[in-house]
Design an enzyme around this catalytic site. Structure first.
Site, PDB file in Angstrom:
ATOM      1  N   PRO A   2     -19.937  27.721 -88.739  1.00  0.00           N
ATOM      2  CA  PRO A   2     -20.635  27.031 -89.830  1.00  0.00           C
ATOM      3  C   PRO A   2     -21.672  26.056 -89.266  1.00  0.00           C
ATOM      4  O   PRO A   2     -21.395  25.362 -88.301  1.00  0.00           O
ATOM      5  CB  PRO A   2     -19.517  26.259 -90.539  1.00  0.00           C
ATOM      6  CG  PRO A   2     -18.246  26.906 -90.090  1.00  0.00           C
ATOM      7  CD  PRO A   2     -18.508  27.449 -88.725  1.00  0.00           C
ATOM      8  N   GLU A   3     -22.855  26.023 -89.863  1.00  0.00           N
ATOM      9  CA  GLU A   3     -23.894  25.097 -89.403  1.00  0.00           C
ATOM     10  C   GLU A   3     -23.959  23.910 -90.367  1.00  0.00           C
ATOM     11  O   GLU A   3     -23.223  23.854 -91.347  1.00  0.00           O
ATOM     12  CB  GLU A   3     -25.218  25.859 -89.262  1.00  0.00           C
ATOM     13  CG  GLU A   3     -25.025  27.076 -88.347  1.00  0.00           C
ATOM     14  CD  GLU A   3     -26.294  27.681 -87.764  1.00  0.00           C
ATOM     15  OE1 GLU A   3     -27.302  26.990 -87.673  1.00  0.00           O
ATOM     16  OE2 GLU A   3     -26.230  28.860 -87.368  1.00  0.00           O
ATOM     17  N   LYS A  52     -22.050  18.616 -87.781  1.00  0.00           N
ATOM     18  CA  LYS A  52     -21.014  19.581 -88.142  1.00  0.00           C
ATOM     19  C   LYS A  52     -19.667  18.904 -88.393  1.00  0.00           C
ATOM     20  O   LYS A  52     -18.646  19.581 -88.503  1.00  0.00           O
ATOM     21  CB  LYS A  52     -20.874  20.631 -87.043  1.00  0.00           C
ATOM     22  CG  LYS A  52     -22.139  21.478 -86.853  1.00  0.00           C
ATOM     23  CD  LYS A  52     -21.926  22.495 -85.758  1.00  0.00           C
ATOM     24  CE  LYS A  52     -23.215  23.243 -85.471  1.00  0.00           C
ATOM     25  NZ  LYS A  52     -23.042  24.182 -84.331  1.00  0.00           N
ATOM     26  N   ARG A 252     -24.440  31.419 -75.573  1.00  0.00           N
ATOM     27  CA  ARG A 252     -24.525  32.066 -76.894  1.00  0.00           C
ATOM     28  C   ARG A 252     -25.761  32.963 -76.908  1.00  0.00           C
ATOM     29  O   ARG A 252     -26.793  32.643 -76.327  1.00  0.00           O
ATOM     30  CB  ARG A 252     -24.676  31.007 -78.012  1.00  0.00           C
ATOM     31  CG  ARG A 252     -23.618  29.903 -78.009  1.00  0.00           C
ATOM     32  CD  ARG A 252     -22.313  30.294 -78.668  1.00  0.00           C
ATOM     33  NE  ARG A 252     -22.468  30.777 -80.028  1.00  0.00           N
ATOM     34  CZ  ARG A 252     -22.560  29.992 -81.103  1.00  0.00           C
ATOM     35  NH1 ARG A 252     -22.542  28.693 -80.980  1.00  0.00           N
ATOM     36  NH2 ARG A 252     -22.669  30.516 -82.306  1.00  0.00           N
TER      37      ARG A 252
END
Ligand SMILES: [Zn+2]
Length: 263
Positions: A2-3, A52, A252
């Protein structure tokens, strides 16, 4: 993962659903039984999103939640008690937190230390780009890595970093220290606009509506059409037709168009 826009929406939802009266807090799974007992039957002062991180302020007891890679916080579903770390209930509504990387009750000092360690949040009040520029310019690491470093800028995840670099014409492997200040100021404006749109729409859409026949059409498109580069390796760039490439930065995957992102 989730951002920041997801956490901001979550804050808004929790505030609307649980902001008015006593909250029944429990841990059906048992792992957070002690923490749930601390906030059970209390009224929240406010919910807060910072990057976050999600916080619920109950006087000097502060609920701290980070969803991590797989965490979810939403309406309760039957039969999922074994995975429910925290359940909040009030006036017939029940929400479950499942699989967070962090769920704890912390003190105001710890809360202050966490927030002090976070870079500027594009969803925060300040439109001033100077803190963002300073944070990004002060590392020689690839800008694709700097944008994911929550100490430099908070709330950006893997989708927004790839899309922001594309929209700015910046190769994600470019050293952050070499990106000029005007470009970074524009990037700050762009990410603020994108993430605000994300909060409103509940998902990440970066395509320019004029490229797909208007905003309504954009809403109905699948992920591949709503984004420029994210997870589109070997597909054609929406703007120039060049094949999108994949590179790994900060452990990533990151995607870019070699033609549109030459800086
Ligand atoms: Zn392109």
């Amino acid at each position: 993962m989730p951002e920041g826009h997801t956490i901001r929406r979550l804050r808004n939802d929790l505030d609307r659903l649980f902001g008015d009266g006593p909250i029944t807090a429990s841990s059906p799974q048992g792992r957070f039984a002690d923490g749930a007992a601390v906030i059970d039957q209390r009224v929240v002062d406010r919910f807060e999103a910072d990057g976050k991180h999600l916080f619920g302020h109950f006087g000097n007891d502060i609920l701290h939640v980070h969803l991590g890679l797989i965490g979810k916080f939403g309406p309760s579903v039957d039969g999922a008690d074994a995975h429910c770390r925290l359940r909040l209930a009030a006036s017939g509504i029940s929400w479950d937190l499942r699989g967070p990387s962090t769920c704890a009750v912390i003190s105001p000092d710890v809360h202050a230390a966490i927030c002090a360690g976070l870079g500027p949040d594009p969803l925060g009040r300040s439109s001033d780009p100077s803190a963002f520029i300073e944070q990004i310019n002060s590392t020689r690491k690839p800008i694709g890595a700097a944008l994911l470093d929550q100490r430099r800028v908070s709330g950006i995840g893997n989708v927004y970093r790839a899309e922001l670099c594309f929209l700015s014409g910046i190769r994600p492997t470019t050293s952050a220290a070499t990106v000029d200040k005007t470009t970074l100021a524009d990037m700050w404006d762009t990410i603020r606009t994108l993430m605000r749109r994300g909060v409103r729409q509940g998902r990440i859409i970066t395509r320019d509506p004029s490229e797909v026949g208007g905003p309504r059409r954009l809403q109905r498109l699948d992920d591949d059409e709503r984004l420029y580069v994210y997870k589109r390796d070997s597909e054609r760039c929406h703007r120039c037709g060049t094949e999108i490439r994949l590179v790994e930065i900060a452990q990533r995957k990151c995607w870019y168009c070699p033609e549109c992102q030459q800086t």
